[in-house]
Design a protein around this motif. Sequence first.
Motif, PDB file in Angstrom:
ATOM      1  N   LYS A  25      11.969 -31.606  -5.455  1.00  0.00           N
ATOM      2  CA  LYS A  25      12.501 -32.211  -4.083  1.00  0.00           C
ATOM      3  C   LYS A  25      13.231 -31.034  -3.412  1.00  0.00           C
ATOM      4  O   LYS A  25      13.364 -31.167  -2.193  1.00  0.00           O
ATOM      5  CB  LYS A  25      13.467 -33.317  -4.536  1.00  0.00           C
ATOM      6  N   GLY A  26      13.773 -30.091  -3.914  1.00  0.00           N
ATOM      7  CA  GLY A  26      14.434 -29.104  -3.323  1.00  0.00           C
ATOM      8  C   GLY A  26      13.455 -28.214  -2.736  1.00  0.00           C
ATOM      9  O   GLY A  26      13.797 -27.176  -1.926  1.00  0.00           O
ATOM     10  N   GLY A  27      12.331 -28.388  -2.966  1.00  0.00           N
ATOM     11  CA  GLY A  27      11.040 -27.570  -2.237  1.00  0.00           C
ATOM     12  C   GLY A  27      10.301 -26.679  -3.102  1.00  0.00           C
ATOM     13  O   GLY A  27       9.337 -25.983  -2.744  1.00  0.00           O
ATOM     14  N   PHE A  28      10.604 -26.826  -4.540  1.00  0.00           N
ATOM     15  CA  PHE A  28      10.106 -25.701  -5.558  1.00  0.00           C
ATOM     16  C   PHE A  28       8.762 -26.387  -5.933  1.00  0.00           C
ATOM     17  O   PHE A  28       8.485 -26.474  -7.088  1.00  0.00           O
ATOM     18  CB  PHE A  28      11.012 -25.410  -6.493  1.00  0.00           C
ATOM     19  N   GLY A 219      16.431 -26.059  -6.730  1.00  0.00           N
ATOM     20  CA  GLY A 219      15.030 -25.937  -6.158  1.00  0.00           C
ATOM     21  C   GLY A 219      15.298 -25.336  -4.565  1.00  0.00           C
ATOM     22  O   GLY A 219      14.668 -24.515  -4.382  1.00  0.00           O
ATOM     23  N   ALA A 220      16.367 -25.814  -3.739  1.00  0.00           N
ATOM     24  CA  ALA A 220      16.335 -25.496  -2.552  1.00  0.00           C
ATOM     25  C   ALA A 220      16.737 -23.913  -2.549  1.00  0.00           C
ATOM     26  O   ALA A 220      16.357 -22.996  -1.669  1.00  0.00           O
ATOM     27  CB  ALA A 220      17.404 -26.358  -1.798  1.00  0.00           C
ATOM     28  N   TRP A 221      17.781 -23.580  -3.450  1.00  0.00           N
ATOM     29  CA  TRP A 221      18.282 -22.192  -3.492  1.00  0.00           C
ATOM     30  C   TRP A 221      17.272 -21.099  -3.758  1.00  0.00           C
ATOM     31  O   TRP A 221      17.035 -20.136  -3.193  1.00  0.00           O
ATOM     32  CB  TRP A 221      19.184 -21.940  -4.620  1.00  0.00           C
ATOM     33  N   ILE A 222      16.279 -21.434  -4.797  1.00  0.00           N
ATOM     34  CA  ILE A 222      15.052 -20.680  -4.901  1.00  0.00           C
ATOM     35  C   ILE A 222      14.059 -20.437  -3.631  1.00  0.00           C
ATOM     36  O   ILE A 222      13.565 -19.515  -3.469  1.00  0.00           O
ATOM     37  CB  ILE A 222      14.024 -21.147  -6.103  1.00  0.00           C
ATOM     38  N   PRO A 228       6.977 -15.825   2.831  1.00  0.00           N
ATOM     39  CA  PRO A 228       5.866 -16.499   3.035  1.00  0.00           C
ATOM     40  C   PRO A 228       4.638 -16.120   2.334  1.00  0.00           C
ATOM     41  O   PRO A 228       3.864 -16.930   1.753  1.00  0.00           O
ATOM     42  CB  PRO A 228       5.587 -16.439   4.703  1.00  0.00           C
ATOM     43  N   GLU A 229       4.479 -14.746   1.957  1.00  0.00           N
ATOM     44  CA  GLU A 229       3.321 -14.299   1.082  1.00  0.00           C
ATOM     45  C   GLU A 229       3.507 -14.561  -0.241  1.00  0.00           C
ATOM     46  O   GLU A 229       2.536 -14.655  -0.729  1.00  0.00           O
ATOM     47  CB  GLU A 229       3.453 -12.739   1.359  1.00  0.00           C
ATOM     48  N   ILE A 230       4.630 -14.920  -0.501  1.00  0.00           N
ATOM     49  CA  ILE A 230       4.676 -15.454  -2.106  1.00  0.00           C
ATOM     50  C   ILE A 230       4.955 -16.928  -2.143  1.00  0.00           C
ATOM     51  O   ILE A 230       4.119 -17.589  -2.827  1.00  0.00           O
ATOM     52  CB  ILE A 230       6.106 -15.033  -2.727  1.00  0.00           C
ATOM     53  N   PHE A 231       5.564 -17.465  -0.988  1.00  0.00           N
ATOM     54  CA  PHE A 231       5.478 -19.004  -0.844  1.00  0.00           C
ATOM     55  C   PHE A 231       4.102 -19.800  -0.956  1.00  0.00           C
ATOM     56  O   PHE A 231       3.829 -20.833  -1.507  1.00  0.00           O
ATOM     57  CB  PHE A 231       6.387 -19.600   0.147  1.00  0.00           C
ATOM     58  N   TYR A 232       3.362 -19.312  -0.013  1.00  0.00           N
ATOM     59  CA  TYR A 232       2.022 -20.083   0.365  1.00  0.00           C
ATOM     60  C   TYR A 232       1.078 -19.907  -0.820  1.00  0.00           C
ATOM     61  O   TYR A 232       0.468 -21.022  -1.548  1.00  0.00           O
ATOM     62  CB  TYR A 232       1.487 -19.903   1.511  1.00  0.00           C
ATOM     63  N   PRO A 233       0.950 -18.883  -1.476  1.00  0.00           N
ATOM     64  CA  PRO A 233       0.079 -18.799  -2.634  1.00  0.00           C
ATOM     65  C   PRO A 233       0.647 -19.479  -3.801  1.00  0.00           C
ATOM     66  O   PRO A 233      -0.099 -20.281  -4.457  1.00  0.00           O
ATOM     67  CB  PRO A 233      -0.059 -17.178  -3.220  1.00  0.00           C
TER      68      PRO A 233
END
Length: 257
Positions: A25-28, A219-222, A228-233
């Motif tokens: 839920k925090g985005g992770f 989760g939000a903190w992470i 972006p180059e790490i987040f999307y993969p």
Amino acid sequence: MISLLTDPHFYLVGIPAVILVGLSKGGFGGAMALLGVPLLALVVSPVQAAAILLPVLIVMDIVSLWTWRGFIDKRLIAIMLPGAFVGIVIGWLTAAVVTADHVRLIVGIITFLFFLRWAIGKLRRDQRASRHNPPKGFFWGTVSGFTSFVAHAGGPPFQIYALPLRHDPKIYTGTSVIFFAVVNAVKVIPYFALGQFDTTNLAASAILMPFAPLATLAGAWIVKRMRPEIFYPFMYIMILIVSLKLIHDGVTGLWGW
């Protein structure tokens, strides 16, 4: 109620389930959220597990809304949310006919094909961002609302539309938080109508709630520190894991393999 709330197994699986869902839920990554109901279903029925988790999800949504305030794609919300309302109504009307296992299998297959399309595009170095497409967004919003109601699996259909837009990770996460906060709030009405909120379930929800804000904030903190180059993969790998888990759960539930 006494037997459930004094059962140590309830806490052994319930607390990790809430932590995993909270990190998601925090985005992770959405894969963790799908583990919540199956974990809790080790000690209660899947339907009861979903009912126990829904109030906890709403608490997480409140924390996420505050944490990700100001990060939003208003056009995506305007396109997808009306479809989600339609999907929730369809799920409510077909609750006695459509099983969660059918939904998991179908969504798992669709999500796996979505991952394959991304993987092929990456091999071809075709990583262009998509543009908004209202009919497509409305369709996937409807699917997301339906699968969220029936199987708490609204994330993959949402991602199928939202991830190719390639927003900044903060915008993507903030928008998804708003979308699912509204979806979960609306789901409360039909869940009440179907008799899913009794004293036992609400008491169990209250016991698990204190763990919800901490996991969500973690989760939000992470995510706020991921490029972006790490987040999307990472998100697409999570989608692959989600698709395989949904297919596994659907096949196991339908055929008992």
